[in-house]
Design a protein around this motif. Structure first.
Motif, PDB file in Angstrom:
ATOM      1  N   SER A  39       0.920  -1.044   0.069  1.00 41.35           N
ATOM      2  CA  SER A  39       0.093  -0.008   0.078  1.00 41.35           C
ATOM      3  C   SER A  39       0.841   1.291   0.008  1.00 41.35           C
ATOM      4  CB  SER A  39      -0.799   0.115   1.308  1.00 41.35           C
ATOM      5  OG  SER A  39       0.049  -0.029   2.384  1.00 41.35           O
ATOM      6  N   ASP A  40       2.194   1.028   0.016  1.00 36.61           N
ATOM      7  CA  ASP A  40       3.284   2.201   0.095  1.00 36.61           C
ATOM      8  C   ASP A  40       3.486   2.292  -1.446  1.00 36.61           C
ATOM      9  OD1 ASP A  40       5.646   3.657   0.013  1.00 36.61           O
ATOM     10  OD2 ASP A  40       5.881   3.188   2.225  1.00 36.61           O
ATOM     11  N   PRO A  41       3.097   3.474  -2.113  1.00 32.67           N
ATOM     12  CA  PRO A  41       3.477   3.418  -3.631  1.00 32.67           C
ATOM     13  C   PRO A  41       4.916   3.532  -3.846  1.00 32.67           C
ATOM     14  CG  PRO A  41       2.363   5.509  -2.525  1.00 32.67           C
ATOM     15  CD  PRO A  41       2.206   4.639  -1.547  1.00 32.67           C
ATOM     16  N   VAL A  42       5.629   4.282  -3.010  1.00 37.83           N
ATOM     17  CA  VAL A  42       7.089   4.522  -3.144  1.00 37.83           C
ATOM     18  C   VAL A  42       7.864   3.125  -2.890  1.00 37.83           C
ATOM     19  CG1 VAL A  42       9.356   5.443  -2.543  1.00 37.83           C
ATOM     20  CG2 VAL A  42       6.988   6.958  -2.604  1.00 37.83           C
ATOM     21  N   LEU A  43       7.429   2.527  -1.915  1.00 33.97           N
ATOM     22  CA  LEU A  43       8.062   1.128  -1.394  1.00 33.97           C
ATOM     23  C   LEU A  43       7.582   0.262  -2.771  1.00 33.97           C
ATOM     24  CD1 LEU A  43       9.962  -0.106   0.371  1.00 33.97           C
ATOM     25  CD2 LEU A  43       8.048  -0.614   1.605  1.00 33.97           C
ATOM     26  N   ARG A  45       6.938   0.515  -5.782  1.00 34.10           N
ATOM     27  CA  ARG A  45       7.782   0.832  -7.042  1.00 34.10           C
ATOM     28  C   ARG A  45       9.217   0.503  -6.783  1.00 34.10           C
ATOM     29  NH1 ARG A  45       6.653   3.176 -12.301  1.00 34.10           N
ATOM     30  NH2 ARG A  45       8.845   3.507 -13.152  1.00 34.10           N
ATOM     31  N   ARG A  46       9.667   0.615  -5.809  1.00 39.77           N
ATOM     32  CA  ARG A  46      11.000   0.100  -5.608  1.00 39.77           C
ATOM     33  C   ARG A  46      10.987  -1.447  -5.754  1.00 39.77           C
ATOM     34  NH1 ARG A  46      12.780   2.143  -0.256  1.00 39.77           N
ATOM     35  NH2 ARG A  46      14.603   0.907  -0.522  1.00 39.77           N
ATOM     36  N   ILE A  47      10.255  -2.027  -5.165  1.00 46.57           N
ATOM     37  CA  ILE A  47      10.059  -3.601  -5.258  1.00 46.57           C
ATOM     38  C   ILE A  47       9.951  -4.072  -6.765  1.00 46.57           C
ATOM     39  CG2 ILE A  47       8.540  -5.392  -4.662  1.00 46.57           C
ATOM     40  CD1 ILE A  47       8.109  -3.910  -1.912  1.00 46.57           C
TER      41      ILE A  47
END
Length: 177
Positions: A39-43, A45-47
């Motif tokens: 649910s964390d968009p930045v995390l 994306r990194r994944i």
């Protein structure tokens, strides 16, 4: 950012302690709440960016995200790779289109499994069986976390090469650092 930085961030965002019953029926005293990192968009994306190199450059028609946790990962991985995503249900709908996978056809398609956390591999085993029954070719996939409880071997036994971005051991080591 390094692979270790990503592992630490996933650990910090989603590692819980307590008593948790896993899908496999095993009771664990620690748990990675995938929905917290998904649910964390930045995390997320990194994944997806870290998973992208694990997706073959050729021979994949669609990413098959498994309900529910594999779907956001498959969507973001689709954005990163440009490969279309399908959303694979736990069982086919009994109404409307009555499909097992939404977003496109599976018959004759080379699908690449996308899952969040694998323990025994049961959810992936079930999905692969159903997808193959419908004419899909399924031989490979990825997950974010391998709980190191036999899932990757169980999948290998049915001809699925599943690669994990992280093992539980790696995440716990990063969290302790």
């Amino acid at each position: 950012m390094t692979h270790t930085d990503l592992a630490r961030d996933i650990f910090d965002r989603s590692h819980l302690t307590g008593e948790f019953t896993l899908r496999s029926g095993v009771v664990a005293n620690e748990y990675f709440d995938k929905y917290l990192f998904e649910s964390d968009p930045v995390l997320l994306r990194r994944i997806a960016e870290a998973l992208a190199p694990l997706v073959p450059a050729h021979g994949v028609d669609a990413l098959a995200g498994l309900e529910t946790g594999g779907i956001p990962i498959a969507v973001m991985l689709s954005q990163v790779t440009g490969i279309p995503a399908l959303f694979v249900r736990k069982e086919a709908k009994t109404y409307g289109t009555c499909r097992l996978a939404e977003g496109g056809e599976v018959e004759g398609q080379r699908l690449f499994i996308v899952e969040d956390v694998v323990t025994s591999g049961g959810a992936v085993l079930d999905a692969v069986g159903e997808l193959r029954d419908r004419g899909a070719v399924v031989e490979q996939g990825v997950c974010v976390i391998d709980r190191e409880s036999g899932g990757l071997k169980n999948l290998s036994d049915i001809g699925i090469e599943l690669k994990a971005l992280f093992t539980m051991t790696e995440l716990k080591a990063a969290g302790a650092a």
